[in-house]
Design a protein around this motif. Sequence first.
Motif, PDB file in Angstrom:
ATOM      1  N   GLU A  28     -69.999 125.367 -15.455  1.00  0.00           N
ATOM      2  CA  GLU A  28     -71.412 125.769 -15.519  1.00  0.00           C
ATOM      3  C   GLU A  28     -72.140 125.168 -16.718  1.00  0.00           C
ATOM      4  O   GLU A  28     -73.360 125.061 -16.710  1.00  0.00           O
ATOM      5  N   ASP A  29     -71.408 124.719 -17.738  1.00  0.00           N
ATOM      6  CA  ASP A  29     -72.050 124.059 -18.879  1.00  0.00           C
ATOM      7  C   ASP A  29     -72.203 122.551 -18.660  1.00  0.00           C
ATOM      8  O   ASP A  29     -72.606 121.821 -19.551  1.00  0.00           O
ATOM      9  N   GLY A  30     -71.848 122.080 -17.431  1.00  0.00           N
ATOM     10  CA  GLY A  30     -71.991 120.665 -17.101  1.00  0.00           C
ATOM     11  C   GLY A  30     -70.769 119.819 -17.405  1.00  0.00           C
ATOM     12  O   GLY A  30     -70.730 118.641 -17.074  1.00  0.00           O
ATOM     13  N   GLY A  31     -69.768 120.403 -18.028  1.00  0.00           N
ATOM     14  CA  GLY A  31     -68.557 119.660 -18.365  1.00  0.00           C
ATOM     15  C   GLY A  31     -67.596 119.556 -17.196  1.00  0.00           C
ATOM     16  O   GLY A  31     -67.771 120.191 -16.157  1.00  0.00           O
ATOM     17  N   LEU A  32     -66.584 118.731 -17.379  1.00  0.00           N
ATOM     18  CA  LEU A  32     -65.509 118.615 -16.396  1.00  0.00           C
ATOM     19  C   LEU A  32     -64.448 119.651 -16.710  1.00  0.00           C
ATOM     20  O   LEU A  32     -64.232 120.009 -17.870  1.00  0.00           O
ATOM     21  N   PHE A  33     -63.784 120.143 -15.691  1.00  0.00           N
ATOM     22  CA  PHE A  33     -62.677 121.061 -15.909  1.00  0.00           C
ATOM     23  C   PHE A  33     -61.420 120.274 -16.272  1.00  0.00           C
ATOM     24  O   PHE A  33     -61.096 119.275 -15.631  1.00  0.00           O
ATOM     25  N   VAL A  34     -60.738 120.701 -17.315  1.00  0.00           N
ATOM     26  CA  VAL A  34     -59.477 120.105 -17.742  1.00  0.00           C
ATOM     27  C   VAL A  34     -58.471 121.228 -17.967  1.00  0.00           C
ATOM     28  O   VAL A  34     -58.843 122.356 -18.278  1.00  0.00           O
ATOM     29  N   PRO A  35     -57.181 120.930 -17.815  1.00  0.00           N
ATOM     30  CA  PRO A  35     -56.174 121.971 -18.041  1.00  0.00           C
ATOM     31  C   PRO A  35     -56.205 122.473 -19.487  1.00  0.00           C
ATOM     32  O   PRO A  35     -56.476 121.706 -20.411  1.00  0.00           O
ATOM     33  N   GLU A  36     -55.907 123.756 -19.650  1.00  0.00           N
ATOM     34  CA  GLU A  36     -55.784 124.315 -20.998  1.00  0.00           C
ATOM     35  C   GLU A  36     -54.683 123.610 -21.768  1.00  0.00           C
ATOM     36  O   GLU A  36     -54.785 123.437 -22.974  1.00  0.00           O
ATOM     37  N   LYS A  37     -53.628 123.236 -21.075  1.00  0.00           N
ATOM     38  CA  LYS A  37     -52.517 122.526 -21.700  1.00  0.00           C
ATOM     39  C   LYS A  37     -51.915 121.576 -20.679  1.00  0.00           C
ATOM     40  O   LYS A  37     -51.997 121.796 -19.471  1.00  0.00           O
ATOM     41  N   ILE A  38     -51.290 120.516 -21.169  1.00  0.00           N
ATOM     42  CA  ILE A  38     -50.624 119.544 -20.302  1.00  0.00           C
ATOM     43  C   ILE A  38     -49.131 119.883 -20.282  1.00  0.00           C
ATOM     44  O   ILE A  38     -48.508 119.993 -21.342  1.00  0.00           O
ATOM     45  N   PRO A  39     -48.561 120.051 -19.099  1.00  0.00           N
ATOM     46  CA  PRO A  39     -47.125 120.358 -19.036  1.00  0.00           C
ATOM     47  C   PRO A  39     -46.290 119.220 -19.625  1.00  0.00           C
ATOM     48  O   PRO A  39     -46.645 118.049 -19.502  1.00  0.00           O
ATOM     49  N   THR A  40     -45.196 119.576 -20.253  1.00  0.00           N
ATOM     50  CA  THR A  40     -44.267 118.565 -20.761  1.00  0.00           C
ATOM     51  C   THR A  40     -43.069 118.502 -19.823  1.00  0.00           C
ATOM     52  O   THR A  40     -42.695 119.500 -19.201  1.00  0.00           O
ATOM     53  N   LEU A  41     -42.494 117.321 -19.730  1.00  0.00           N
ATOM     54  CA  LEU A  41     -41.344 117.120 -18.863  1.00  0.00           C
ATOM     55  C   LEU A  41     -40.158 116.632 -19.677  1.00  0.00           C
ATOM     56  O   LEU A  41     -40.290 115.718 -20.487  1.00  0.00           O
ATOM     57  N   ALA A  42     -39.016 117.227 -19.433  1.00  0.00           N
ATOM     58  CA  ALA A  42     -37.775 116.755 -20.036  1.00  0.00           C
ATOM     59  C   ALA A  42     -37.335 115.499 -19.285  1.00  0.00           C
ATOM     60  O   ALA A  42     -37.745 115.262 -18.146  1.00  0.00           O
ATOM     61  N   LEU A  43     -36.507 114.699 -19.903  1.00  0.00           N
ATOM     62  CA  LEU A  43     -36.042 113.456 -19.304  1.00  0.00           C
ATOM     63  C   LEU A  43     -35.383 113.688 -17.941  1.00  0.00           C
ATOM     64  O   LEU A  43     -35.622 112.932 -16.998  1.00  0.00           O
ATOM     65  N   ASP A  44     -34.603 114.740 -17.801  1.00  0.00           N
ATOM     66  CA  ASP A  44     -33.960 115.005 -16.508  1.00  0.00           C
ATOM     67  C   ASP A  44     -34.990 115.310 -15.425  1.00  0.00           C
ATOM     68  O   ASP A  44     -34.787 114.976 -14.257  1.00  0.00           O
ATOM     69  N   SER A  45     -36.108 115.916 -15.785  1.00  0.00           N
ATOM     70  CA  SER A  45     -37.180 116.171 -14.817  1.00  0.00           C
ATOM     71  C   SER A  45     -37.838 114.871 -14.369  1.00  0.00           C
ATOM     72  O   SER A  45     -38.155 114.694 -13.194  1.00  0.00           O
ATOM     73  N   VAL A  46     -38.040 113.953 -15.300  1.00  0.00           N
ATOM     74  CA  VAL A  46     -38.611 112.646 -14.971  1.00  0.00           C
ATOM     75  C   VAL A  46     -37.653 111.881 -14.061  1.00  0.00           C
ATOM     76  O   VAL A  46     -38.066 111.271 -13.071  1.00  0.00           O
TER      77      VAL A  46
END
Length: 117
Positions: A28-46
Amino acid sequence: MNYISTRGKIKKDNSVSSMFAIKTGLAEDGGLFVPEKIPTLALDSVEKLCGLDYPHRAAEILSMFLTDYDKEYLLESAQKAYSADKFPGGAAPVAKLDNNNFVLELWHGPTCAFKDM
């Protein structure tokens, strides 16, 4: 996961769900929505993601950001979006140029498909 505005007027205590952000488009303030935080991935997840086909990989990644959507729904949506009839040969293929160089081919698929990469 909740989303906040890039303009900073929607603070963490006034964040919105991913479903609301998608339906609304802009904050509503004209901005884009962005995540509050970016998930991190462990090497095994990648490494696990590397073994998946494109729709399954997309659904796994989307599920980290769209937590109020069912994972099965995300997979079904990704399978429809990246179907063989829309992306012959697969979505976003990586072509080998030589032993050390590769290029992501973004011209496959529907017009403007590369935009979201």
